[in-house]
Design a protein around this motif. Structure first.
Motif, PDB file in Angstrom:
ATOM      1  N   LYS A   1       0.839  -1.324  -0.132  1.00 47.23           N
ATOM      2  CA  LYS A   1       0.063   0.103  -0.041  1.00 47.23           C
ATOM      3  C   LYS A   1       0.954   1.229  -0.116  1.00 47.23           C
ATOM      4  O   LYS A   1       1.951   1.121   0.646  1.00 47.23           O
ATOM      5  CB  LYS A   1      -0.946   0.118   1.219  1.00 47.23           C
ATOM      6  N   GLY A   2       0.499   2.346  -0.644  1.00 49.35           N
ATOM      7  CA  GLY A   2       1.263   3.461  -0.657  1.00 49.35           C
ATOM      8  C   GLY A   2       0.632   4.370  -1.715  1.00 49.35           C
ATOM      9  O   GLY A   2      -0.480   4.584  -2.084  1.00 49.35           O
ATOM     10  N   THR A   3       1.454   5.478  -2.035  1.00 47.99           N
ATOM     11  CA  THR A   3       1.034   6.711  -2.920  1.00 47.99           C
ATOM     12  C   THR A   3       1.958   6.871  -3.750  1.00 47.99           C
ATOM     13  O   THR A   3       2.874   6.245  -3.954  1.00 47.99           O
ATOM     14  CB  THR A   3       0.796   8.083  -1.719  1.00 47.99           C
ATOM     15  N   GLY A   4       1.474   7.422  -4.799  1.00 46.09           N
ATOM     16  CA  GLY A   4       2.273   7.893  -5.933  1.00 46.09           C
ATOM     17  C   GLY A   4       1.493   7.118  -7.138  1.00 46.09           C
ATOM     18  O   GLY A   4       0.561   6.387  -7.257  1.00 46.09           O
TER      19      GLY A   4
ATOM     20  N   PHE B   1       0.921   3.196  -7.223  1.00 46.56           N
ATOM     21  CA  PHE B   1      -0.148   2.755  -6.314  1.00 46.56           C
ATOM     22  C   PHE B   1      -1.438   3.304  -7.149  1.00 46.56           C
ATOM     23  O   PHE B   1      -2.665   2.559  -7.093  1.00 46.56           O
ATOM     24  CB  PHE B   1       0.198   3.035  -5.223  1.00 46.56           C
ATOM     25  N   ALA B   2      -1.346   4.392  -7.800  1.00 46.53           N
ATOM     26  CA  ALA B   2      -2.717   4.866  -8.532  1.00 46.53           C
ATOM     27  C   ALA B   2      -3.020   3.939  -9.530  1.00 46.53           C
ATOM     28  O   ALA B   2      -4.318   3.551  -9.955  1.00 46.53           O
ATOM     29  CB  ALA B   2      -2.521   6.185  -9.021  1.00 46.53           C
TER      30      ALA B   2
ATOM     31  N   GLU C   1      -4.681   0.629  -8.112  1.00 46.78           N
ATOM     32  CA  GLU C   1      -6.011   0.928  -7.805  1.00 46.78           C
ATOM     33  C   GLU C   1      -6.697   0.753  -9.394  1.00 46.78           C
ATOM     34  O   GLU C   1      -7.910   0.456  -9.222  1.00 46.78           O
ATOM     35  CB  GLU C   1      -6.133   2.352  -7.301  1.00 46.78           C
TER      36      GLU C   1
ATOM     37  N   THR D   1       3.652  -0.906 -14.661  1.00 46.25           N
ATOM     38  CA  THR D   1       4.014  -0.849 -13.233  1.00 46.25           C
ATOM     39  C   THR D   1       5.192  -1.242 -12.867  1.00 46.25           C
ATOM     40  O   THR D   1       5.864  -1.131 -12.131  1.00 46.25           O
ATOM     41  CB  THR D   1       2.842  -1.206 -12.403  1.00 46.25           C
TER      42      THR D   1
END
Length: 144
Positions: A80-83, A86-87, A90, A121
């Motif tokens: 899990k994370g941001t950036g 990770f987008a 999702e 990715t």
């Protein structure tokens, strides 16, 4: 992965639902790399003989593309994370949720979209691992 590692041939495995790659190094030997809990690569040379000589129901040799897809499926599930990466994870999950809700299989278009995003990715994640000094990282695998 250093240049001498990436020149040799590689073999790819689904090892108990975990990506494992064997990379040929000079002298015809292999170095093994198994996906870690952080999404990077752990050295796993202790598995080489088991994978090549013993095998079993939970160990399958897979194609390079299947390896990339499995790696990204596992990273998306475990991390899990941001950036941007990770987008995109999702986005893939949102695509996968639709046929699941509708109780149907992925369409060829959905399957191609998911596969393409996962290849992207994979490259993004592997390039970041290389910048961080992970010796098992190889973004070029998604090009094959």
């Amino acid at each position: 992965m250093n240049k001498s590692q990436s020149r040799g041939s590689s073999r790819f495995f689904d090892y108990y639902d975990s990506p494992l790659k064997l990379v040929e190094v000079p002298g015809g030997k292999f170095t093994a790399w198994r996906l870690s809990d952080t999404g990077g690569w752990n050295r796993a040379d202790d598995l080489i003989n088991k994978v090549l000589l013993v095998g079993g129901d939970e160990i399958q040799e897979i194609t390079r593309d299947d390896f990339v897809q499995l790696t990204e499926r596992e990273r998306a599930y475990r991390l899990k994370g941001t950036g941007p990466v990770f987008a995109l994870y999702e986005t893939v999950q949102a695509i996968l949720d639709v046929p699941d809700r509708e109780r149907r299989s992925l369409t060829p278009r959905e399957r191609a979209l998911v596969g393409g995003i996962r290849r992207k990715t994979f490259v993004m994640f592997e390039e970041e691992l290389q910048r961080a000094g992970d010796p098992g990282a190889d973004p070029t695998l998604a090009q094959g």
